[in-house]
Design an enzyme around this catalytic site. Structure first.
Site, short mmCIF file in Angstrom:
data_model
loop_
_atom_site.label_atom_id
_atom_site.label_comp_id
_atom_site.label_asym_id
_atom_site.label_seq_id
_atom_site.Cartn_x
_atom_site.Cartn_y
_atom_site.Cartn_z
N LYS A 412 0.94 -1.33 0.41
CA LYS A 412 -0.17 -0.37 0.19
C LYS A 412 0.88 1.14 0.45
O LYS A 412 1.10 2.50 -1.11
CB LYS A 412 -0.98 0.47 1.56
CG LYS A 412 -1.63 1.40 1.71
CD LYS A 412 -2.48 1.05 2.27
CE LYS A 412 -2.34 2.30 3.27
NZ LYS A 412 -3.23 2.51 4.51
N TYR A 413 1.77 1.25 1.11
CA TYR A 413 2.63 2.36 1.08
C TYR A 413 3.28 2.84 0.07
O TYR A 413 3.63 4.09 -0.62
CB TYR A 413 2.92 2.80 2.60
CG TYR A 413 2.38 2.72 3.67
CD1 TYR A 413 1.55 4.23 3.81
CD2 TYR A 413 1.75 1.40 4.37
CE1 TYR A 413 0.64 4.00 5.10
CE2 TYR A 413 0.81 1.24 5.08
CZ TYR A 413 0.24 2.77 5.69
OH TYR A 413 -0.41 2.49 6.64
N GLU A 474 -4.37 15.61 10.98
CA GLU A 474 -4.96 14.88 11.68
C GLU A 474 -6.14 14.82 13.07
O GLU A 474 -5.99 15.79 13.21
CB GLU A 474 -3.86 13.74 12.33
CG GLU A 474 -4.27 12.62 12.97
CD GLU A 474 -4.93 11.40 12.52
OE1 GLU A 474 -4.70 11.26 11.27
OE2 GLU A 474 -5.91 11.53 13.24
N MET A 502 -10.75 17.46 8.71
CA MET A 502 -10.35 17.46 7.77
C MET A 502 -11.46 18.32 6.97
O MET A 502 -11.43 19.69 6.95
CB MET A 502 -10.32 16.58 6.62
CG MET A 502 -11.20 15.69 6.32
SD MET A 502 -10.32 14.10 5.59
CE MET A 502 -9.77 13.43 6.39
N GLU A 535 -6.33 8.94 3.05
CA GLU A 535 -5.89 7.07 2.62
C GLU A 535 -7.35 6.57 3.95
O GLU A 535 -6.83 6.26 4.89
CB GLU A 535 -4.85 6.20 2.98
CG GLU A 535 -5.08 4.85 2.71
CD GLU A 535 -6.14 3.97 4.11
OE1 GLU A 535 -7.56 3.91 3.49
OE2 GLU A 535 -5.28 2.83 5.14
N GLU A 544 -15.65 3.70 5.18
CA GLU A 544 -15.07 4.69 6.04
C GLU A 544 -15.57 5.47 5.85
O GLU A 544 -15.03 6.88 7.00
CB GLU A 544 -13.71 4.29 6.73
CG GLU A 544 -13.34 3.07 6.86
CD GLU A 544 -12.30 2.38 7.58
OE1 GLU A 544 -11.80 2.78 7.79
OE2 GLU A 544 -11.81 1.10 8.02
C1 LIG Z 1 -7.40 4.62 7.63
S1 LIG Z 1 -6.68 5.55 8.97
C2 LIG Z 1 -4.95 5.49 7.65
C3 LIG Z 1 -3.84 6.30 8.43
C4 LIG Z 1 -2.97 6.58 8.13
N1 LIG Z 1 -2.47 7.55 6.56
C5 LIG Z 1 -2.06 5.48 6.91
O1 LIG Z 1 -2.33 5.44 5.63
O2 LIG Z 1 -1.40 4.60 7.55
C6 LIG Z 1 -7.80 7.22 8.68
C7 LIG Z 1 -7.25 8.58 9.10
O3 LIG Z 1 -7.81 9.14 8.81
C8 LIG Z 1 -8.65 10.00 10.35
N2 LIG Z 1 -9.47 10.54 10.24
C9 LIG Z 1 -10.54 9.68 9.48
N3 LIG Z 1 -11.27 10.81 9.27
C10 LIG Z 1 -10.90 11.98 9.06
C11 LIG Z 1 -11.37 13.49 9.46
N4 LIG Z 1 -12.57 13.84 9.46
N5 LIG Z 1 -10.54 14.32 9.84
C12 LIG Z 1 -9.30 14.96 10.26
N6 LIG Z 1 -9.07 12.64 10.12
C13 LIG Z 1 -9.64 12.41 9.82
C14 LIG Z 1 -8.32 9.24 10.83
O4 LIG Z 1 -8.05 9.14 12.48
C15 LIG Z 1 -7.18 7.72 11.60
O5 LIG Z 1 -5.61 8.82 12.07
#
Ligand SMILES: C[S@@+](CC[C@H](N)C(=O)[O-])C[C@H]1O[C@@H](n2cnc3c(N)ncnc32)[C@H](O)[C@@H]1O
Length: 820
Positions: A412-413, A474, A502, A535, A544
């Site tokens: 993925k990364y 975040e 966000m 993501e 999600e």
């Molecule tokens: C599935 S994780 C992915 C984390 C990281 N980007 C990765 O790929 O490993 C999704 C992240 O988005 C954050 N997140 C979800 N909805 C969000 C929002 N509306 N605003 C800010 N952060 C959000 C969650 O807290 C989580 O840390």
């Protein structure tokens, strides 16, 4: 996404037992000792003796002799007082059973008598058989036996087929109730082959009275590939998918077609039985299994609970009937109990003619040749078919360990880095204007978690030489602490950090480098984002709430040139048989009534795809298992003893499922409405979706639910996929997401040549998002040529077979998360 800890790669070990159809000696502690010395793990034992058998036969004969022919009474029933004369089998005596409770009882598997006929259409025979079974089960339970094998139902009775199956199913249900600590294994053939049901001397089946058989018995009994599976479906449905009701599956010499094999693979098969006659001789004269058998066994052995193997009638336990040999085997075993020599070792010692159990040696060798687990298998060990609630990272703040599991993904990364590098290169090549005042491309990672995508984006910038200004958003306050730390220690302070949902972020700002957002509004100027990286994908793509989150931030993108990574994602579906998952969900119903209406993230293993394209040519097996010729998969080459020590079994290639896209989401989205002044949120109707998908099903089966997957285009040709049809080409080896499973409250039976039609919705009321799914089943029939001409279509048409629907709902909250 799912949460799974990484585990060590365990060694495959086969649990192998020995079964003799006519075991003469009681299974004593000494017999168990010899069995272990010979490298067997367990033995089977009959519950009753031939003495008991004779006693039942004479009781039945004299009872039948005392009866007049059963006749109907005036109201047309045979269940009359006149016809009903009770017969009771007296309790067991010491001569009736070889079993006695002792310390070795845990090493034996009991086998109930095969001469009874629980399915007899004659109620008297069925009743006597039931009594025999109950006596045997009760005594086995008393002795402390934990595992019982019950011979499968006799389906053929003159012109009748499956007529008394329900009597059999009811008797099993009763047995489950009287022996609450025994696991019951119904011993089944893979296919319904009337030729294999011939009665033997002493069987109760031929005692059936003619009055209970069909008068017209001319219908030739037919081979039915799914006939035994059908019988099993009726038995386990009657027993309500009981967790102690399992299958002992007999592997025939000639395996049936792949769809039959994959069907059994999805069932709770806890034993595979292999007759000595199933082995074939390799060019050196050693007994080996065909390639087809090897690959099927290898597939079964990768299940979370691999089945035990029972070798049937492959010769006596070495030494038990020969004192000299017993001495040598026992002492050899005592010296080297665990490291039983492999076939190759045995042969190199020139002992090939002395191997008393070559089939067992072969199976131990096959065990050693099992290929190592793939990274995905290692990652998911213990999690096969384990139901997990999908994550809701918007409403719940994830733990560090959950992020850590994501970050183990080897694909993925790396794919994100490729996508960002491509986007940066294109940006420069196409000479697009940047939003950064100093010519830098403005990049924002939204929902950064612990920051792996930030590191990858910075790396892509370094690789391409394209300078970027990095913003990171975040909402999880705990993860944010780590992001701040990374900024100091890894990113050299190059990152602008924003702790916010966000959707309420106003975008990169100028005029003040403090990222706390407590800025003097007048002095702050917000500028657009050139590349927005996120993501937020779930196992079904949008589950999600990636669409809702990105809608709240997309207005910050550079209007002409902005890029979202991912640029789109789609949800995909296929119907599956998943009896084990269904049983698990049923088990949760009492504590959680919503269990059947909830989707689950699950590493699907013991499932069968109900709608498939034709089987892969490379794995074709002989279509008629009755054919005398041995097909290519029965070739002994590759399984030969001399070269087999290093050759892994051939890979099992199941038929390819038909997986349809349900819907998709793209970013940019021209249909996002503007936020009304009176509201803090954007109306969400544009994220509603609806689909109606049709899946042809060649073979009958039961649909327990829908398997859901996603595909996403990160940028250009850089894609991720969990769809089993495209995953290999798009993102092979990716482990971040398991599929999603949408269960059906009521499983639906699919006829041969059927069609499953799935209607699914993604709904919203602006506060929540939920899915609804309905499944209908039709039978498809070919059009007659006249109908085809009249309707100008040759495709099959739906008949009025039946239409059943099942619906379920799950809700996800889109309310803004509370954070600093
Ligand atoms: C599935 S994780 C992915 C984390 C990281 N980007 C990765 O790929 O490993 C999704 C992240 O988005 C954050 N997140 C979800 N909805 C969000 C929002 N509306 N605003 C800010 N952060 C959000 C969650 O807290 C989580 O840390």
């Amino acid at each position: 996404m799912q949460t799974v800890p990484e585990t060590e790669d365990p060694v495959y070990s086969f649990c192998i037992g020995q079964h003799e159809s006519n075991r003469q000696l009681p299974v004593s502690s000494q017999a168990i000792h010899y069995a272990h010395a010979s490298n067997y793990d367990m033995l089977t034992t009959p519950i009753t003796t031939s003495h008991f058998h004779s006693r039942v036969l004479s009781l039945l004969s004299s009872h039948l002799a005392s009866l007049d022919p059963p006749d109907y009474d005036a109201v047309g029933t045979r269940g009359t007082s006149y016809n009903t004369k009770a017969v009771t089998i007296p309790p067991l005596t010491p001569d009736d059973t070889p079993l006695t409770p002792n310390e070795s009882i845990s090493q034996v598997v009991g086998i109930t008598s095969s001469w009874i006929d629980l399915c007899s259409p004659d109620p008297l025979i069925a009743e006597v058989s039931r009594q025999v079974l109950m006596l045997e089960v009760a005594y086995a339970a008393f002795c402390g036996i934990s595992y019982l094998i019950i011979p499968g139902p006799k389906l053929q009775h003159g012109g009748l087929h499956s007529e008394g199956l329900i009597y059999y199913a009811r008797a099993i249900q009763e047995a489950l109730n009287i022996a609450p600590y025994i696991q019951f294994h119904i011993w089944l053939e893979m296919v319904d082959n009337p030729d294999l049901e011939a009665s033997e001397m002493g069987d109760l089946a031929p005692f059936v009275r003619n009055e209970f058989l069909e008068p017209s018995e001319d219908r030739p009994a037919k081979l039915d590939l799914f006939g035994t599976w059908d019988a099993w479906e009726i038995i386990r449905t009657t027993c309500k998918h009981h967790s102690r009701l399992l299958v002992a599956l007999a592997l025939p010499k000639h395996l049936p077609v792949l769809p039959v094999q994959t069907r059994w693979y999805s069932e709770p098969v806890h034993m595979l039985t292999i007759e000595g006659t199933t082995f074939i001789k390799n060019p050196k004269g050693y007994p080996v299994l065909s390639k087809g058998h090897q690959s099927l066994i290898a597939r079964f052995m990768r299940l979370r609970t691999p089945p035990w193997i029972l070798l049937c009638d492959v010769g006596p336990i070495p030494g038990l009937e020969n004192d000299d040999e017993s001495q040598s085997v026992a002492s050899a075993a005592a010296a080297d109990k665990v490291d039983f020599p492999t076939i190759a070792q045995t042969m190199s010692q020139g002992k090939k003619h002395q191997d008393p159990t070559p089939q067992l040696s072969y199976m131990r060798n096959l065990q050693q040749r099992q290929p190592p687990r793939t990274p995905i298998e290692r990652f998911g060990t213990g999690y096969q078919d384990y139901l997990q609630a999908p994550l809701q990272p918007l409403t719940v703040n994830l733990e560090s360990i959950t992020y850590e599991v994501f970050e183990k993904d080897p694909i993925k990364y790396a794919w994100y880095e490729r996508a960002v590098a491509k986007a940066l290169n294109d940006w420069m090549e196409q000479k697009k204007p940047t939003s950064g005042p100093d010519g830098k491309v403005v990049v924002a990672v939204v929902g950064a978690g612990r920051g792996p995508l930030v590191t990858r984006a910075l790396r892509a910038s370094a690789e391409t030489g394209v300078k970027i200004e990095m913003w990171v958003v975040e909402k999880n306050p705990n993860a944010f602490v780590l992001l701040q730390r990374h900024n100091e220690t890894i990113w050299d302070g190059a990152v602008n950090l924003v702790k916010s949902d966000m959707r309420s972020w106003k975008g990169p700002h100028r005029g003040n480098t403090d990222s706390s957002q407590s800025l003097d509004a007048a002095s702050v100027k917000h500028t657009p984002i050139d590349i927005l990286i996120s993501e937020l994908l779930g196992s079904f793509g949008d589950n999600e709430l990636s669409p809702e989150c990105l809608d709240g931030v997309t207005h910050l993108l550079n209007p002409g040139h902005g890029i979202s990574i991912p640029s789109s994602y789609s949800a995909h579906l296929t119907p599956i048989a998943a009896p084990k998952l269904y049983a698990d969900i049923c088990g949760q119903r009492t504590s959680n009534p919503a269990a059947p209406e909830t989707p689950y993230v699950v590493m699907l293993h013991a499932i069968d795809y109900l709608s498939t394209t034709s089987s892969p040519a490379s794995a074709t097996v002989p279509t008629s298992h009755l054919g005398s010729s041995i097909g290519s998969n029965h070739s002994a080459s590759g399984g030969g003893v001399r070269n087999s020590a290093v050759t892994p079994p051939p890979v099992f290639e199941p038929p390819v499922p038909i997986v349809h896209p349900a819907w998709s989401f793209s970013h940019h989205n021209p249909n996002i409405p503007t936020q009304p002044a009176s509201s803090s949120t954007i109306p969400n109707e544009h994220n509603v979706r609806q689909t109606r998908l049709s899946f042809p099903c060649q073979h009958r089966g039961v649909c327990h639910g829908l398997a859901g997957y996603f595909e996403t285009v990160l940028y250009d040709d850089v894609e991720l996929s969990t769809n089993p049809v495209t995953m290999e080409t798009k993102s092979s080896g990716m482990i971040s997401w398991f599929p999603i499973f949408f269960p059906l409250k009521t499983p639906l039976y699919i006829p041969d040549g059927g069609e499953i039609v799935v209607t699914m919705y993604r709904q919203t009321d602006n506060r929540k998002v939920w899915y609804e799914w309905m499944v209908e089943v039709f039978r498809l029939e070919p059009r007659t040529s006249a109908a085809a001409a009249a309707e100008n279509s040759s495709s099959p048409q739906r008949t009025d077979y039946r239409t059943i629907t099942a619906a379920a709902v799950v809700v996800m909250d889109i309310a803004e998360s509370v954070s600093g």
